[in-house]
Design a protein around this motif. Structure first.
Motif, PDB file in Angstrom:
ATOM      1  N   GLU A  28     -31.901  21.630 -42.126  1.00  0.00           N
ATOM      2  CA  GLU A  28     -31.811  22.271 -43.442  1.00  0.00           C
ATOM      3  C   GLU A  28     -31.111  23.621 -43.394  1.00  0.00           C
ATOM      4  O   GLU A  28     -30.969  24.291 -44.420  1.00  0.00           O
ATOM      5  N   ILE A  32     -30.650  24.510 -47.735  1.00  0.00           N
ATOM      6  CA  ILE A  32     -31.896  24.308 -48.480  1.00  0.00           C
ATOM      7  C   ILE A  32     -31.968  25.225 -49.713  1.00  0.00           C
ATOM      8  O   ILE A  32     -32.385  24.804 -50.794  1.00  0.00           O
ATOM      9  N   SER A  88     -44.330  19.110 -43.529  1.00  0.00           N
ATOM     10  CA  SER A  88     -43.254  18.255 -44.035  1.00  0.00           C
ATOM     11  C   SER A  88     -43.781  17.202 -44.999  1.00  0.00           C
ATOM     12  O   SER A  88     -43.147  16.914 -46.027  1.00  0.00           O
ATOM     13  N   ILE A  92     -42.012  17.750 -48.439  1.00  0.00           N
ATOM     14  CA  ILE A  92     -41.017  16.724 -48.794  1.00  0.00           C
ATOM     15  C   ILE A  92     -41.641  15.624 -49.646  1.00  0.00           C
ATOM     16  O   ILE A  92     -41.077  15.197 -50.656  1.00  0.00           O
ATOM     17  N   TYR A 108     -44.639  24.512 -47.192  1.00  0.00           N
ATOM     18  CA  TYR A 108     -43.479  25.043 -46.467  1.00  0.00           C
ATOM     19  C   TYR A 108     -43.913  26.159 -45.521  1.00  0.00           C
ATOM     20  O   TYR A 108     -43.344  26.339 -44.445  1.00  0.00           O
ATOM     21  N   SER A 158     -26.417  17.303 -40.425  1.00  0.00           N
ATOM     22  CA  SER A 158     -26.618  17.331 -41.878  1.00  0.00           C
ATOM     23  C   SER A 158     -25.315  17.133 -42.638  1.00  0.00           C
ATOM     24  O   SER A 158     -25.271  16.435 -43.658  1.00  0.00           O
ATOM     25  N   HIS A 167     -29.984  14.616 -49.492  1.00  0.00           N
ATOM     26  CA  HIS A 167     -30.659  15.780 -48.915  1.00  0.00           C
ATOM     27  C   HIS A 167     -32.096  15.484 -48.496  1.00  0.00           C
ATOM     28  O   HIS A 167     -32.527  15.855 -47.397  1.00  0.00           O
ATOM     29  N   LEU A 171     -34.054  15.498 -44.714  1.00  0.00           N
ATOM     30  CA  LEU A 171     -35.272  16.214 -44.323  1.00  0.00           C
ATOM     31  C   LEU A 171     -36.262  15.282 -43.630  1.00  0.00           C
ATOM     32  O   LEU A 171     -36.892  15.656 -42.640  1.00  0.00           O
ATOM     33  N   TRP A 172     -36.395  14.050 -44.128  1.00  0.00           N
ATOM     34  CA  TRP A 172     -37.296  13.087 -43.476  1.00  0.00           C
ATOM     35  C   TRP A 172     -36.812  12.755 -42.064  1.00  0.00           C
ATOM     36  O   TRP A 172     -37.609  12.656 -41.132  1.00  0.00           O
ATOM     37  N   THR A 175     -37.852  15.300 -39.571  1.00  0.00           N
ATOM     38  CA  THR A 175     -39.212  15.124 -39.067  1.00  0.00           C
ATOM     39  C   THR A 175     -39.242  14.109 -37.926  1.00  0.00           C
ATOM     40  O   THR A 175     -39.980  14.282 -36.944  1.00  0.00           O
TER      41      THR A 175
END
Length: 404
Positions: A28, A32, A88, A92, A108, A158, A167, A171-172, A175
């Motif tokens: 991110e 972000i 997360s 998310i 967060y 990314s 996006h 993020l997933w 993780t």
């Protein structure tokens, strides 16, 4: 071959796991904030979100050393994984879809505990397991692998993945990277910390992360570490404005700033190795202190002399990445200042990094309007000279005993 270049082979899977973990944390980086604003979130709310995240990062960094000293690195690295995972899931899974600030903010913040507890605990582990004569190189490899994941591979991944999967899905996947890296660094990595390095868990051990500051050498070390990051955290706050007056665009600045960190990750390796050869304090004092101060003065005068010359300006600004790496041996030296409380000493080292992130932009805010870029850069340069003056006094207890 790895041992010849100063890489601790006993911690190979730890280093690999660190890089993969930091890829997940770095996905991110750079997008972000504008992404949330583009979705309709207020700039003030985004600022609050990132500020609270920064506070938890600083707290976790400070806590990591003393927690490792009492519970061992594996447990604290697992706590880092758990914090990142729980944060997360909330951020998310339940917050970002609807931009629900009441959910996003606390989760967060929890996510912010993740990488400091994981990465800085591994840095303490390195200082427990690597022989003294190789610790500078080992610290160089730590910062190389850390930055490679966070600042290079993560953002590059990314840039490729966002157009393909969006996006939130990126993020997933971040993780997933974090989980894979944790498995490698915690479980596949079989290195063991010497039992004598782990102290009994109690309150007095935990508060050593504060009381150790009563030792003058540790306090001086905190000042040196705080100065270490001033330019890294401060230049981005005012240099685009300063360079714009000489015709440089934001795009050109971003190119130069990314080049700084590309150079820095390789300089980290070089000066980790050099520090082991010519002395940690010599490297910190002359490369990190004196040379960095000179480079900052050059940064100010270069556009005055050469005007809008992208090649020359990029070369000079990249010298910041080179001299920044002169502080790499500080990660090896700091725990030796308090050999009976290495974890507490490392907590102060990490605290210094957090103070840099706060103090650097604060100086810009106080000085830039009245004294301009010249004032800020000369103040920074003066701080680096102060760092060079203090560094020779950072002697270990055994060295002080010999000098008596």
């Amino acid at each position: 071959m790895l041992e010849k270049i100063g890489f601790p082979i006993n911690l190979l899977w730890g280093y690999i796991g660190l890089t993969i973990f930091m890829i997940g944390d770095g996905v991110e980086q750079g997008w972000i904030s504008p992404y949330l604003v583009s979705r309709g979130m207020d700039v003030s709310d985004v600022s609050l979100l990132l500020t609270v995240y920064g506070i938890t990062v600083a707290v976790a960094a400070w806590m990591s050393g003393v927690l490792v000293q009492t519970l061992g690195p594996r447990k604290i690295m697992f706590m880092g994984l758990l914090s990142f995972f729980v944060g997360s899931i909330g951020f998310i899974g339940f917050g970002i879809y609807d931009l629900n600030m009441n959910i996003m903010l606390p989760f967060y913040a929890i996510r912010g505990f993740g990488y400091p507890l994981f990465a800085y605990s591994f840095l303490v582990w390195i200082n427990y397991s690597v022989p003294i004569k190789h610790r500078g190189s080992a610290a160089g490899w730590f910062w190389f692998m850390f930055s490679l994941g966070l600042s290079v591979i993560g953002p590059f991944y990314s840039s490729l993945a966002i157009p393909a999967i969006g996006h939130i899905n990126v993020l997933w996947t971040g993780t997933a990277f974090v989980i894979i890296g944790s498995v490698l660094a915690i479980l596949v990595n079989k290195d063991k910390v010497p039992e004598q390095e782990i102290h009994e868990f109690n309150v007095s051990e935990l508060i050593k992360g504060i009381t150790i500051l009563k030792e003058p050498i540790i306090s001086m070390g905190l000042i040196v570490k705080t100065i270490n990051g001033l330019a890294q955290y401060g230049l981005a706050a005012f240099m685009p404005i300063y360079l714009a007056s000489f015709g440089y665009s934001i795009t050109e600045w971003l190119y130069m700033w990314s080049a700084v960190f590309t150079v820095a990750i390789f300089a980290n390796l070089f000066f980790g190795y050099v520090g082991d050869k010519i002395g940690w304090r010599n490297t910190i004092q002359w490369v990190g202190g004196v040379a960095y101060a000179v480079v900052l003065i050059l940064v100010y005068y270069t556009p005055h002399i050469f005007g809008h010359n992208m090649i020359v300006m990029t070369f000079v600004i990249c010298l910041c990445g080179v001299t920044m790496a002169g502080y790499v041996p500080l990660s090896a030296l700091f725990p030796m200042l308090a050999p009976k409380n290495k974890g507490a000493a490392m907590s102060i080292l990490n605290l210094g990094a957090g103070l840099s992130a706060f103090l650097a932009p604060a100086i810009v805010g106080l000085v830039f309007e009245s004294l301009g870029a010249q004032g800020v850069l000369f103040i920074y340069a003066g701080c680096y000279i102060l760092s060079a003056i203090l560094t020779p006094f950072l002697k270990t207890p055994s060295e002080l005993e010999i000098n008596k």
